[in-house]
Design a protein around this motif. Structure first.
Motif, short mmCIF file in Angstrom:
data_model
loop_
_atom_site.label_atom_id
_atom_site.label_comp_id
_atom_site.label_asym_id
_atom_site.label_seq_id
_atom_site.Cartn_x
_atom_site.Cartn_y
_atom_site.Cartn_z
N TRP A 166 -5.03 -1.80 33.73
CA TRP A 166 -4.41 -2.81 32.97
C TRP A 166 -4.78 -2.59 31.52
O TRP A 166 -4.17 -3.00 30.61
N TYR A 167 -6.10 -2.26 31.21
CA TYR A 167 -6.34 -2.08 29.84
C TYR A 167 -5.44 -0.82 29.22
O TYR A 167 -4.99 -1.21 28.06
N LEU A 203 -3.30 -1.33 25.99
CA LEU A 203 -3.69 -0.72 24.44
C LEU A 203 -2.18 0.17 24.47
O LEU A 203 -2.00 0.07 23.27
N ALA A 204 -1.52 0.57 25.40
CA ALA A 204 -0.17 1.08 24.93
C ALA A 204 0.74 0.43 24.34
O ALA A 204 1.56 0.65 23.62
N ASP A 205 0.57 -1.04 24.90
CA ASP A 205 1.56 -1.96 24.35
C ASP A 205 0.95 -2.70 22.82
O ASP A 205 2.03 -3.37 22.34
N ASP A 206 -0.10 -2.39 22.60
CA ASP A 206 -0.81 -2.92 21.28
C ASP A 206 -0.24 -2.27 20.13
O ASP A 206 -0.39 -0.96 19.73
N ARG A 207 0.37 -3.20 19.14
CA ARG A 207 1.20 -2.65 18.16
C ARG A 207 0.08 -1.86 17.10
O ARG A 207 0.37 -1.20 16.22
N GLY A 251 -18.04 -14.79 28.12
CA GLY A 251 -17.75 -16.22 27.82
C GLY A 251 -17.15 -17.02 29.01
O GLY A 251 -16.47 -16.29 30.03
N PRO A 252 -17.13 -18.36 28.88
CA PRO A 252 -16.50 -19.13 29.80
C PRO A 252 -14.94 -18.77 30.03
O PRO A 252 -14.59 -18.77 31.44
N ALA A 253 -14.35 -18.23 29.24
CA ALA A 253 -12.90 -17.95 29.58
C ALA A 253 -12.74 -16.36 29.30
O ALA A 253 -11.75 -16.00 28.79
N SER A 254 -13.73 -15.71 29.98
CA SER A 254 -13.57 -14.12 29.84
C SER A 254 -12.13 -13.61 30.60
O SER A 254 -11.64 -14.39 31.40
N ARG A 255 -11.69 -12.58 29.85
CA ARG A 255 -10.41 -11.92 30.31
C ARG A 255 -10.89 -10.50 30.51
O ARG A 255 -12.00 -10.02 29.96
N ASP A 256 -10.17 -9.80 31.41
CA ASP A 256 -10.58 -8.29 31.43
C ASP A 256 -10.51 -7.27 30.15
O ASP A 256 -10.82 -6.38 30.15
N SER A 257 -9.41 -7.81 29.25
CA SER A 257 -9.01 -7.33 28.04
C SER A 257 -8.77 -8.26 26.98
O SER A 257 -8.07 -9.10 27.31
N VAL A 258 -9.12 -7.86 25.82
CA VAL A 258 -8.63 -8.69 24.80
C VAL A 258 -8.15 -7.87 23.72
O VAL A 258 -8.12 -6.73 23.58
N ASP A 259 -7.29 -8.63 22.76
CA ASP A 259 -6.86 -7.52 21.79
C ASP A 259 -7.30 -7.99 20.13
O ASP A 259 -7.75 -9.37 20.19
#
Length: 145
Positions: free
Chosen positions: A29-30, A34-38, A137-145
């Motif tokens: 997923w990461y 990453l590939a989709d991140d402009r 954090g309380p709203a942790s995600r597997d990946s952030v941008d």
């Protein structure tokens, strides 16, 4: 926990933090994110912090190959990996995709890693700390941008 990242073009570096148990699905997923991140690639530097990772699966070469295919980035990318104290740093970390070999240099301290990547240590520390806070954090995600 997972992986948090940020591509920062103004610094010329992509930063990521791997923390806790990191699954193959989280890695896949990461890489897709990453590939989709402009903003990626942000430059020719990549800093990975593995100091708090417990376990991580080896990325699928097909997925990793798709990320770098046709970019030539693997040849120009400088990768520094922060590892826990006690891990040998006199070896090169290599990962072979179907078409390219990626090499990373391990470090146990942020300062020398930043010198190697030619980025500001204080700025890098702020980014890595923020990424780690997002993972915990309380709203942790597997990946952030």
């Amino acid at each position: 926990m997972g992986i948090a990242y940020r591509a920062v073009p103004s610094v010329g570096c992509t930063f990521d933090v791997w923390d806790g148990e990191v699954t193959a699905d989280q890695i896949r997923w990461y890489l897709i994110r990453l590939a989709d991140d402009r903003n990626w690639p942000a430059g020719h530097a990549h800093l990975t912090d593995l100091t708090t990772v417990a376990t991580a699966s080896v990325p699928d070469p097909v997925v990793l190959d798709a990320l770098y295919e046709g970019t030539g980035l693997a040849d120009d990318l400088n990768v520094a990996v922060l590892v826990p104290a006690g891990v040998p740093t006199d070896v090169s970390l290599k990962y072979t995709t179907l078409t390219e070999e990626l090499a990373a240099r391990p470090f146990t301290e942020l300062g020398p890693a930043c010198v190697y990547l030619e980025i500001d240590e204080a700025g890098a520390r702020v980014i890595l700390d923020e990424l780690r806070r997002r993972l915990h954090g309380p709203a942790s995600r597997d990946s952030v941008d």
